[in-house]
Design an enzyme around this catalytic site. Structure first.
Site: not given
Lengths: 399, 288
Positions: A91, A113, A380
């Site tokens: 991210k 969000e 990830s």
């Protein structure tokens, strides 16, 4: 394959677009123009590179998982270690990019969000380092199952708003962030966490995440001089997957696999496998595959992993499914937990539950492939945030 | 997309004779009155009550009724309407039930314009053309879809205009001049100006920018080919607000959350219907 050049006029084939309230139109236009301008700007690029390398720790390693490869007994398994990126997940690639863009645009206030909380943490840390004010919307149900990340966001100086409407998960957190943006459009930048939302977000997030695939390409070439035979990544909204796939889309010899969350199984109706079981619709500003009923109401979804618990998917994935460039498969909660444990035991790496979906399918796929072949699985994120959920699951406690 | 402009104009002229919305505004203009538009969430608290509520609104003086078809993810709505939508969905309201509700209202009130307000996916799922046709059969006169901006409106416009359905677009305080003009060209029935930055819901008062925005939009609508009426909505809840918007140039005001709040607060049905009737009567008086 012809040169892949999407989005075209804001669309990926029939998918994408900008289905947004009028109040957001000027903001979206401003974003599109600023993005075009700053991504060509050498100072912007230099500054972002500096943050990505010296602050966040890029490039992340491409690790040959020898033990896992031996355990599975098939293709050589490589792990793209986004779990080692600052913040604990891929991210950060996107949040640093977008927050820097916001700063250049002169926006002082950031909203975002978050589902599992990883994007929230990524936005909170990027806002902290860039000196921006940050508020995060998170479904009430998610704040409960990802308590650790809520505390991390607060430590990083962000405000966290639990969202009590609707299903109280990621979908509703996006609704609430959009409502905030409509209300505070003049001074606020909305950092979307995945390749979803109205154009240009799916493109912007993809571009910032493509560093994953670019590095994979470079690193695997350095190791054995060729491209991998397959790449596997998990898909919720689909940002780590697009980031891994995008630089390989025109390389037909590389098979691409996106793994969705099958929850308790597609037949039970308790899942988040949008591409496997959904149909085309419009939500959160985009036309894409959705889990919905016959009337067009968006369905409640389920996955043990909060980050995959979403009834939509990035419009580019819908397009890549339609043109059959990417194979979309799914993995149940049970299988993800098994993979979570196996990777922890065999390699000493605790994966995020989201990534565990990719590990699970990756192992199945590797087993069917030749020993001489290579498979890259994008890991990830790291799984520290999930240990409590997994512990409960293994003890028979389920939400 | 701008190619549709010519088609729009032609259709606009065709509609003028038989569209209830155009007729209503024409009639009110002659009486020197402004229109009161009332919004309800169909199926809140249940579909039977919606019929009684709408009847009471019309009897109280509502000129136009907006029937909200509940959608699971209403991003343009504030907490009051979100609550009503969620309750309506839980009680099992479907889009077809809302259209049937319209059909029943239409039988009693043959001249009151009925408009559907919902989100794009509800129409897309059934198919724009099919949805428009069914709505027409049920006596619907127009649509307001807050998440279909001009850029994404081609398919929607074609479906609606082919059968003479009005397509009401929204504009916002931050909509640029050039864009305002383009929107007013594809918009039919009336233009919906959002009073504030934000979602639907009651507000204490309005800032100066609301007045400026209404005046700016009014210039454009007044200059539009057929003198497109201008309706202002979001946050309007009392006669004072109504006068405020009308003085700024509104041809109509839209009341939504204030009605929903009364439905939410008053449990006794008879009391509710009487209260709504009086409430609307007062608001309508401010439109005269």
């Amino acid at each position: 394959m012809k040169k892949y050049n999407f989005p075209f006029n804001g669309k990926f084939g029939n998918f994408g677009g900008k289905f947004i309230p009028e109040t957001l139109v000027p903001a979206i236009e401003e974003l599109e123009e600023s993005y075009k301008k700053f991504t060509k700007d050498s100072n912007f690029k230099k500054e972002l590179k500096e943050y990505l390398e010296n602050y966040a720790g890029r490039p992340t390693p491409l690790y040959f998982a020898k033990n896992l490869t031996e355990y599975v007994g098939g293709a050589k398994i490589y792990l793209k270690r986004e779990d080692l990126l600052h913040g604990g997940a891929h991210k950060t690639n996107n949040t640093l990019g977008q927050c820097l863009l916001a700063k250049k645009m002169g926006k002082k206030r950031i909203i975002a969000e978050t589902g599992a909380g990883q994007h929230g943490v990524g936005t909170a840390l990027a806002s902290a380092v860039l000196g921006l004010e940050c508020e995060i919307y998170m479904g009430l149900k998610d704040t409960e199952r990802q308590k650790l990340n809520v505390f991390r966001m607060k430590l990083l100086g962000s405000k966290v708003h639990p969202v009590k409407s609707g299903t109280q998960t990621l979908k509703d957190a996006i609704n609430e962030a959009l409502r905030d943006w409509i209300t505070n459009v003049e001074n606020t930048y909305y950092v979307i966490g995945s390749v979803v939302g109205p154009h240009p977000y799916p493109m912007i997030v993809r571009d910032f995440q493509s560093i994953i695939g670019k590095e994979i390409k470079k690193q695997i070439r350095k190791i054995n001089g060729t491209l991998p035979n397959a790449i596997v990544a998990c898909v919720g909204g689909g940002s780590n997957a697009i980031g891994s796939f995008y630089p390989f889309i025109s390389d037909q010899e590389v098979s691409l696999y996106g793994i969705e969350a099958e929850g308790s199984g597609i037949k039970t109706g308790k899942h988040s496998a949008t591409l496997a079981a959904g149909s085309s619709g419009i939500l959160h500003g985009m036309q894409t595959y959705l889990l919905q009923d016959k009337m067009g109401q968006i369905s409640a979804t389920h996955s043990i992993s909060a980050g995959l618990d979403y009834p939509g998917v990035g419009p580019e994935h819908s397009y890549l499914k339609e043109i059959k460039r990417v194979n979309y498969k799914s993995c149940t909660d049970d299988d993800a937990i098994k993979a979570f444990v196996i990777l922890s035991e065999k390699e000493g790496i605790i994966p995020a539950l989201e990534s565990a979906h990719a590990i699970s399918y990756g192992m199945k796929l590797a087993k069917k492939m030749k020993k001489s072949e290579d498979i890259v699985i994008t890991l990830s994120g790291r799984g520290d945030k999930d240990v409590e959920v997994v512990q409960n699951y293994l003890n028979g406690i389920r939400d | 997309m701008y190619k549709t402009n010519r088609v729009t104009k032609k259709k606009k002229n065709n509609n003028n004779n038989n569209n209830r919305i155009d007729k209503k505004f024409y009639e009110l203009k002659r009486k020197n009155e402004k229109a009161l538009i009332c919004y309800v969430v169909a199926g809140f608290p249940d579909i039977m009550s919606s019929e009684h509520i709408i009847t009471s609104l019309i009897n109280g003086g509502a000129d136009i009724i907006e029937i909200g078809i509940p959608f699971s993810d209403p991003i343009a709505d504030g907490s009051t309407i979100q609550y009503a939508i969620q309750k309506s969905l839980i009680s099992g309201t479907t889009p077809d039930m809302c259209l049937e509700l319209a059909s029943r209202i239409r039988k009693t009130f043959t001249n009151v314009p009925l408009i559907i307000m919902t989100y794009s996916n509800i129409l897309y799922r059934k198919g724009y053309i099919q949805f428009a046709k069914k709505a027409k059969e049920c006596g619907i006169d127009g649509f307001i879809i807050p998440d279909i901006p001009m850029e994404e409106s081609k398919e929607y416009l074609n479906a609606m205009q082919n059968i003479g359905m009005s397509t009401i677009f929204l504009v916002s305080p931050n909509t640029a001049e050039k864009r305002l003009k383009m929107i007013s060209r594809i918009c039919t029935g009336f233009l919906y100006a959002i009073s504030v930055y934000g979602t639907t819901g009651e507000r204490q008062g309005f800032d100066e920018y609301t007045i400026e925005s209404i005046k700016r939009v009014k210039k454009v609508t007044a200059a539009a080919a057929n003198g497109l009426p201008l309706a202002v909505g979001f946050g309007i809840s009392n006669p004072k607000h109504v006068r405020y918007m009308i003085n700024a140039g509104a041809d109509a005001v839209i009341i939504g959350s204030a009605i929903i709040k009364k439905i939410q607060e008053i449990e006794n049905k008879e009391t509710l219907l009487n209260t709504l009737n009086r409430f609307i009567y007062e608001l309508k008086n401010s439109c005269k």
